[in-house]
Design an enzyme around this catalytic site. Structure first.
Site, PDB file in Angstrom:
ATOM      1  N   GLU A 393       0.837  -1.210   0.000  1.00 11.55           N
ATOM      2  CA  GLU A 393       0.000   0.000   0.000  1.00 11.55           C
ATOM      3  C   GLU A 393       0.869   1.257   0.000  1.00 11.55           C
ATOM      4  O   GLU A 393       0.649   2.201  -0.768  1.00 11.55           O
ATOM      5  CB  GLU A 393      -0.940   0.016   1.212  1.00 11.55           C
ATOM      6  CG  GLU A 393      -2.128  -0.935   1.118  1.00 11.55           C
ATOM      7  CD  GLU A 393      -1.762  -2.390   1.358  1.00 11.55           C
ATOM      8  OE1 GLU A 393      -0.625  -2.654   1.807  1.00 11.55           O
ATOM      9  OE2 GLU A 393      -2.600  -3.281   1.109  1.00 11.55           O
ATOM     10  N   HIS A 460     -12.045  -5.752   7.910  1.00 10.20           N
ATOM     11  CA  HIS A 460     -12.552  -5.622   6.540  1.00 10.20           C
ATOM     12  C   HIS A 460     -13.844  -4.809   6.487  1.00 10.20           C
ATOM     13  O   HIS A 460     -14.507  -4.777   5.459  1.00 10.20           O
ATOM     14  CB  HIS A 460     -12.835  -7.000   5.921  1.00 10.20           C
ATOM     15  CG  HIS A 460     -11.613  -7.752   5.518  1.00 10.20           C
ATOM     16  ND1 HIS A 460     -10.827  -8.435   6.415  1.00 10.20           N
ATOM     17  CD2 HIS A 460     -11.018  -7.930   4.308  1.00 10.20           C
ATOM     18  CE1 HIS A 460      -9.832  -9.009   5.781  1.00 10.20           C
ATOM     19  NE2 HIS A 460      -9.909  -8.719   4.493  1.00 10.20           N
TER      20      HIS A 460
END
Ligand SMILES: Cc1ncc(C[n+]2csc(CCOP(=O)(O)OP(=O)(O)O)c2C)c(N)n1
Length: 654
Positions: A393, A460
């Site tokens: 990321e 999530h």
């Protein structure tokens, strides 16, 4: 380039210049005229030899000991000294210190304090050069201490996987602040790591300017022709303290003695003397020339005014304020599509129209992304613009920043909004602060599939917009329906500022709406009254808007719903308008309550429009726990949906 006699003499001048400036800076430090100095004395051969070996438009990303990069690129010394002294006329207008600035005229992208954070940005330049096929390269400096940072590993891995023309140049000067190399890493040499990343690695004597020049020239030539990254380890030594105030007590005398015999300038002078290229009087002449060149500029900078500004000017410069250009939407040519399709359409049509757009993300190419937003894009737009990334990321967001500086409009998909935490530093320190610090727009869009409703648990399903809400320089956009999603995403991609675009996963396939077929945009920073009312206002965004719409269907009250659409910057004007109209406010969001967006809105209203309130402002958000996995827990305990009625009644009965 061959180093003929003329060039050797030029190199000599370039070596002497930063040494002279540094000596003056050390003097000024002792006189209390500057506050901090990170000495590069003894390491000049690396900055100078490298810069001298490059073309002027190759991009360099220097660190705190690389004055020689700036001087060899012939930076405006007066401006540089104003920058160093924090005086009017410096490169950052007093907003950042020392070498923390970039300047595209010199193809220099300066550091931020966070070590290794610029290495991913170097990749952005490498990728841009590769896509533009312009044969440029990027060179990123890094201390050996910073090679333990995650960004180092992510960046070199990504550069290697994508074969980017970037030289990662480690200056191994023996210490990271006070920590010696044997407490920093276990391999023998740092270039031993190169093999592990599938790249070339080479050691160079960092105190020998000719060696540095030759090694950099050689690899620059190779990677211009065949783009690929190279890891160079320049062995050198830090002859002074980490910064002047911290001293050097912890460094064994024997080491200092050993390295003092290898001073890069003294040794280069000896070399030039044996070649009969310089004499004592020549050395004197160069010294005087440099003195004449530098001293008046230091004096002028010292006499310059301290930096002045106004609150308005400082706030204005946080963002790039390019005016919004409306692309009208044609409501007579619509089709009913799902939320996910509106995002997909926006991306697709932007990619078709604007060649500067590139999408990067995990599994987004052949696989189409875990939510299938980019399915089929690869076939249409090709591998260069639809880029699968390794699971990095931070490196990818930093790469997007480099691309943006190069004029691209990169879009990065976070696989789930939750994983943006691994790119946090790049977002809050690099993307967010660059425009304010040195006036460089960063046109990057991060797409974040966010929120509850799919039973995915604490890692999530998070709502994490509040992590970024506090950061000046970012824009946070959060659509609540397909029409807004398409238009707002189009604006986000065109916005010259970093935009975090939140996409509620539970809306992807559950919500449909009329969406114009052609591309249009919606101005960022403007909220929308979804429904007019007179008794009470619900101020909300994202999924909260849909909860509010559902709620009012069976409510006896006349409720106004204000959909914020953009969380940062907030549309204060419309917030106050609705307060003035209904005099009662419920702020509703999915994110947990403490420190959420609602707290800020509530404070703003109380400070500015208290006299319009007939009841205390109520906030409703999720409870202050991590979001649970069980859908039952999520719906019945965690989320605030079931509490809306109770809150409204409380507000109305006040
Ligand atoms: C992420 C981060 N952690 C800690 C620091 C504090 N810090 C500044 S410089 C430095 C040492 C850096 O050592 P090295 O990378 O070898 O570079 P050198 O200073 O030796 O040139 C430290 C720990 C920082 N700036 N950034």
């Amino acid at each position: 380039m061959k180093l003929d006699d003329k060039k050797l003499l030029e190199l000599y001048y370039y070596l002497k210049l930063p040494r002279y400036i540094e000596e003056r800076m050390l003097l000024l430090l002792r006189q209390g005229k500057i506050s901090k100095w990170f000495s590069g004395i003894g390491q000049e051969a690396i900055s100078v030899g490298t810069t001298y070996a490059l073309k002027d438009d190759d991009v360099i990303l220097p660190m705190h000991r690389n004055l020689g990069v700036f001087t060899t690129r012939k930076i405006n010394l007066n401006k540089l000294f104003c920058q160093l002294f924090g005086k009017e006329g410096g490169y950052t207008k007093g907003r950042d210190r020392t070498f923390h600035f970039g300047n595209l005229n010199y193809a220099i992208i300066g550091m931020i304090s966070h070590l290794a954070a610029m290495l991913p940005v170097a990749n952005g330049f490498g990728l841009s050069f590769k896509l533009k096929k312009n044969k440029n390269i990027a060179v990123a400096f890094i201390g050996e201490g910073a090679t333990s940072e995650g960004d180092f590993h992510e960046a070199i891995n990504l550069a290697s996987v994508w074969s980017l023309p970037v030289i990662f140049l480690i200056e191994n000067n023996g210490y990271g602040l006070s920590t010696p190399i044997y407490e920093q890493y276990k391999c023998k040499d740092l270039i031993d790591r190169a093999a592990g990343y599938g790249m070339i690695g080479e050691i160079v004597d960092g105190n020998n300017v000719i060696d540095v020049f030759k090694v950099i020239s050689n690899y620059a030539k190779i990677i211009r022709k065949t783009p690929q990254p190279v890891l160079i380890e320049a062995k050198t030594f830090r002859m002074r303290g980490h910064e002047e105030a911290s001293g050097i007590k912890y460094v064994p005398k024997a080491l200092l003695n050993k390295w003092s015999k290898k001073d890069p300038i003294v040794n280069f002078e000896k070399f030039l003397e044996t070649k009969k290229l310089i004499t004592k009087s020549y050395k004197n002449k160069i010294y005087k020339k440099i003195k004449r060149q530098v001293l008046p500029k230091i004096d002028k900078a010292l006499k310059s005014d301290v930096q002045q500004s106004t609150i308005n000017k400082e706030i204005y410069d946080v963002y790039n304020n390019k005016t919004f250009k409306k692309i009208e939407c044609n409501m007579s040519d619509c089709k009913k599509i799902r939320f996910v399709d509106s995002i997909r359409e926006s991306l697709y049509q932007k990619l078709e129209k604007d060649k500067r757009t590139i999408i990067m993300g995990q599994d987004i190419a052949e696989y189409g992304g875990v939510f299938k937003v980019t399915e089929g894009f690869l076939d249409k737009f090709g591998k260069e613009r639809i880029r699968n990334t390794p699971i990095t990321e931070s490196a990818v967001i930093g790469t997007a920043m480099g691309l943006a500086i190069e004029g691209f409009k990169p879009i990065v998909e976070m696989q789930f909004a939750d994983f943006v935490s691994d790119g946090f530093n790049q977002i809050v320190n690099n993307l967010a602060k660059t425009n304010y610090r040195w006036g460089q727009a960063i046109n990057v869009t991060l797409r974040l599939p966010t929120g509850s409703g799919i039973g995915a648990g604490p890692f999530h399903s998070q709502s994490n917009e509040a992590w970024f809400f506090h950061v000046p320089g970012l824009k946070l956009v959060y659509p609540s329906n397909p029409f807004d999603a398409k238009g707002l995403l189009c604006s986000s991609i065109d916005d010259p500022n970093p935009v975090l675009f939140f996409e509620h996963k539970a809306l992807y396939r559950s919500m449909k709406g009329d969406v114009p077929k052609k591309l249009y945009n919606i101005e960022i920073g403007k909220s929308n009254i979804i429904k007019e009312g007179t008794d009470l206002s619900i101020i909300t965004y994202g999924m909260g808007v849909n909860w509010a719409i559902n709620y009012i269907r069976n409510s006896k009250y006349s409720i106004e719903i204000l959909d914020l659409r953009t969380l940062l910057p907030l549309d204060e004007e419309n917030i106050y308008k609705t307060v003035k109209k209904t005099n009662r406010v419920l702020i509703l969001h999915e994110d947990n309550i403490t420190g959420g967006i609602g707290a800020e809105i509530s404070a703003l209203i109380v400070e500015n429009y208290f006299h319009f309130l007939d009841a205390p402002i109520m906030r409703l958000g999720s409870i202050d726990t991590p979001i649970p996995f069980s859908l039952n827990l999520e719906k019945e305990i965690y989320l605030p949906i079931n509490k809306i009625d109770e809150k409204i009644k409380k507000l109305m009965s006040f």
